[in-house]
Design a protein around this motif. Structure first.
Motif, mmCIF file in Angstrom:
data_model
loop_
_atom_site.group_PDB
_atom_site.id
_atom_site.type_symbol
_atom_site.label_atom_id
_atom_site.label_comp_id
_atom_site.label_asym_id
_atom_site.label_seq_id
_atom_site.Cartn_x
_atom_site.Cartn_y
_atom_site.Cartn_z
ATOM 1 N N HIS A 392 -4.797 13.292 0.523
ATOM 2 C CA HIS A 392 -3.865 12.014 0.641
ATOM 3 C C HIS A 392 -3.723 11.612 -0.690
ATOM 4 N N VAL A 393 -2.556 11.052 -1.169
ATOM 5 C CA VAL A 393 -2.438 10.467 -2.610
ATOM 6 C C VAL A 393 -2.093 8.880 -2.410
ATOM 7 N N ILE A 394 -2.864 8.125 -2.870
ATOM 8 C CA ILE A 394 -2.386 6.778 -3.037
ATOM 9 C C ILE A 394 -2.462 6.587 -4.683
ATOM 10 N N GLN A 395 -1.649 6.724 -5.422
ATOM 11 C CA GLN A 395 -1.363 6.571 -7.001
ATOM 12 C C GLN A 395 -0.271 5.630 -7.254
ATOM 13 N N ASP A 396 -0.398 4.958 -8.517
ATOM 14 C CA ASP A 396 0.597 4.729 -9.042
ATOM 15 C C ASP A 396 0.759 4.974 -10.553
ATOM 16 N N MET A 397 1.868 5.540 -10.926
ATOM 17 C CA MET A 397 1.971 5.947 -12.342
ATOM 18 C C MET A 397 2.602 4.973 -13.035
ATOM 19 N N GLY A 461 5.325 4.672 -7.266
ATOM 20 C CA GLY A 461 4.441 4.569 -6.375
ATOM 21 C C GLY A 461 4.403 5.805 -5.649
ATOM 22 N N VAL A 462 3.243 6.580 -5.560
ATOM 23 C CA VAL A 462 3.183 7.802 -4.770
ATOM 24 C C VAL A 462 2.035 7.776 -3.864
ATOM 25 N N TYR A 463 2.688 7.532 -2.651
ATOM 26 C CA TYR A 463 1.661 7.051 -1.504
ATOM 27 C C TYR A 463 2.220 7.797 -0.240
ATOM 28 N N TYR A 464 1.308 8.990 0.159
ATOM 29 C CA TYR A 464 1.458 9.752 1.220
ATOM 30 C C TYR A 464 0.733 11.110 1.260
ATOM 31 N N ALA A 465 0.787 11.674 2.336
ATOM 32 C CA ALA A 465 0.229 13.185 2.306
ATOM 33 C C ALA A 465 0.998 13.945 1.547
#
Length: 567
Positions: A392-397, A461-465
């Motif tokens: 799972h990814v919860i990241q902000d670039m 914002g990268v939030y999801y599977a």
């Protein structure tokens, strides 16, 4: 394989954790949601009780609580007690990184009483608040006055302290910068128990500039004065569909709020709010908002959409309809607009409860949403937590505006996560170099969105599977995050520290500038009292020995030279 194609990956064999995660909704429905609703309700009652008190009473209570903090710090024996941290339980934090530093021996200071709005000063246009005041609480107080914080983070549970010491952004950040940029003064209890007020103009100006992104490792924040702006009752929101490749989408996003003639500070040309949502590598919707009066919103022919009702479609799905029906405009009550992503936690709610976006669930149970992130974390063990870190990814670039297209292509190629959130923000050129800072000489290039005083950045914002996980393929989550962090370092980008990080200490200080932070650490006695920001953000468990050795090591040895390769 073209540059945008994701690599072919073998199928991944399922393990017991996959099945637990698949049916985790049972725990969420019968345990997490009811408890969450109860906590929300009790918190609301506490907030209302606080609002009934006079500002004088709240200030008196605040002064008494500060004295308790000072007394507690002075009780600490540096030779016997561990490093100072708050008494908040690790699972309560909204961020996704592990709060494993509290597993080592530590000296707790209780800040749980600091959750009052202390003053709304309409003359100075300042809100003075304590650090545990959250966004839902402050908007409930200010919006009826037609006032708001200049930057209101979207999720109700996000607190002032977290947004200051960590990272905070909103759709108005292209005008006002990050949340910390709107703070006028910090009230900080230092390591020796001294209470100071830091502003950009007084003797503690170095501390003022060092506090943002420091994760509470310079002192204990007990109050902040934050800028207010006048607002109107409604947000006039325009939804504009975009179809094309990722570079086309990035350009349409830039054009939605950044005039090509460079007139970025002209309110006539720049909307009050901006965000973009990308639903695939070829489809996106850009939204721009302007404050509107009640009279304008209720004119004949205008559509009012109260998105805050529990039975309404989730906001990101509602916005996606622009791709089928074309550009449209509607008016949303301002406070409901501020918290438009709360009920579905952007789109994470779809993974947590796959059927929660259906009409029947929204109507019957939507009033229970959202589950508290802290309770979701409390109901997962190490195995589940590690699963989410990998799958799972919860990241902000945070990247310069002119590199958004490249960032989107990188995310598609390496992670294949959709939807993607886009939110612009100014990164100001300050008199002192802080942990995050614009590219040197940016003002000479006169790129779209930039001004002489600020470079325009964007939160991707990268939030999801990731796509490979949804297809049942092998995916190396830790490896993807390491690649992302290296990409950010190479492109003068930044990774908010609430997220899971794979950075080594040298790479961490290549991404962030350490000079002001370490200067203030030494000057104000934080070394040996508070954990350093890297070790507080570092992934994995921190042993007491590791923390103490890191604190005692010669500080300069920790930092990589700028020309060293990323490890």
């Amino acid at each position: 394989m073209s540059d945008l194609e994701a690599p072919l990956r073998p199928k991944r064999k399922k393990i017991w954790v996959d099945y637990f995660v698949q049916f985790r909704w049972i725990i969420v429905i019968f345990v997490v949601l009811p408890i969450s609703f109860t906590i929300y309700f009790l918190t609301y009652l506490g907030d209302v009780r606080s609002e009934w008190k006079s500002y004088k009473t709240r200030q008196k209570e605040h002064d008494e609580n500060v004295k308790k903090v000072v007394k507690r710090l002075k009780q600490r024996n540096p030779s016997k007690d561990g490093l100072v941290c708050t008494a908040r339980k690790p699972w309560i934090a909204v961020g996704m990184r592990n709060v494993d530093y509290k597993r080592a021996r530590h000296f707790e200071v209780d800040l749980s009483a600091f959750r009052n709005v202390l003053e709304i000063d309409k003359e100075r246009m300042i809100a003075r608040v304590e650090p545990l005041v959250n966004m839902g609480q402050i908007t409930r107080v200010t919006v009826p006055m037609n006032l708001a914080l200049a930057v209101v983070a979207e999720l109700d549970d996000l607190t002032v302290g977290g947004l200051i010491n960590g990272y905070g952004i909103e759709g108005s950040s292209h005008k006002y910068g990050l949340f910390s940029d709107t703070v006028v003064a910090y009230e900080i209890v230092l390591a020796d128990g001294t209470l100071v007020r830091a502003t950009k103009d007084n003797e503690y100006s170095d501390l003022y500039y060092a506090i943002p992104w420091s994760q509470g490792t310079l002192g204990l924040l007990v109050a902040a004065e934050i800028r207010l702006i006048p607002i109107k009752e409604y947000m006039k929101l325009t939804y504009k569909p975009v179809v094309g490749n990722l570079q086309d989408i990035a350009q349409a996003y830039s054009d939605s709020f950044a005039p090509r003639d460079g007139d970025q500070d002209n309110d006539e040309k720049v909307p009050d709010f901006v965000e973009g949502m990308i639903y695939s590598s070829t489809r996106a919707v850009m939204m721009t908002g302007r404050y509107a009066s009640k009279e304008e919103a209720k004119k004949k022919g205008n559509k009012i959409n109260s998105v805050g009702w529990w039975f309404k479609p989730w906001f990101y799905q509602h916005a996606e309809t622009a791709l089928s029906k074309g550009e449209f405009v509607e008016f949303i009550p301002t406070r409901e607009y501020y918290h438009r992503h709360t009920r579905c936690l952007y789109w994470e709610g779809k993974l947590i409860l796959p059927f929660a976006d259906q009409c029947w669930f929204r109507f019957l149970f939507g009033w229970l949403m959202p589950p508290k992130v802290s309770l979701l974390k409390a109901t997962q063990g190490d195995a589940i937590r590690n699963y989410y870190h990998e799958m799972h990814v919860i990241q902000d670039m945070l990247v310069p505006l002119y590199k958004v297209g490249d960032a989107l292509e990188w995310v598609h190629r390496e992670m294949e996560v959709y939807p993607i959130w886009l939110c612009p923000h100014k990164l100001f050129k300050l008199p002192i170099k802080t942990m995050i800072y614009p590219e040197p000489g940016f003002e000479l290039h006169r790129r779209q969105g930039d001004t002489q005083t600020a470079q325009m950045y964007t939160d991707v914002g990268v939030y999801y599977a990731p796509g490979p996980v949804l297809r049942g393929e092998v995916f190396d989550g830790a490896g993807a995050v390491r690649k992302m962090e290296n990409w950010l370092i190479e492109n003068h980008g930044f990774q908010p520290q609430y997220a899971v990080s794979e950075l080594s200490e040298k790479s961490f200080w290549r991404m962030f500038d350490a000079s002001l932070y370490e200067h203030t650490r030494r000057k104000y006695g934080a070394v040996g009292t508070f954990m350093s920001v890297y070790y507080k953000s570092k992934k994995g468990r921190k042993t007491e020995k590791e923390v103490q050795e890191a604190e005692q090591a010669h500080l300069e040895n920790a930092y990589a030279e700028v020309d060293q390769p990323v490890d």
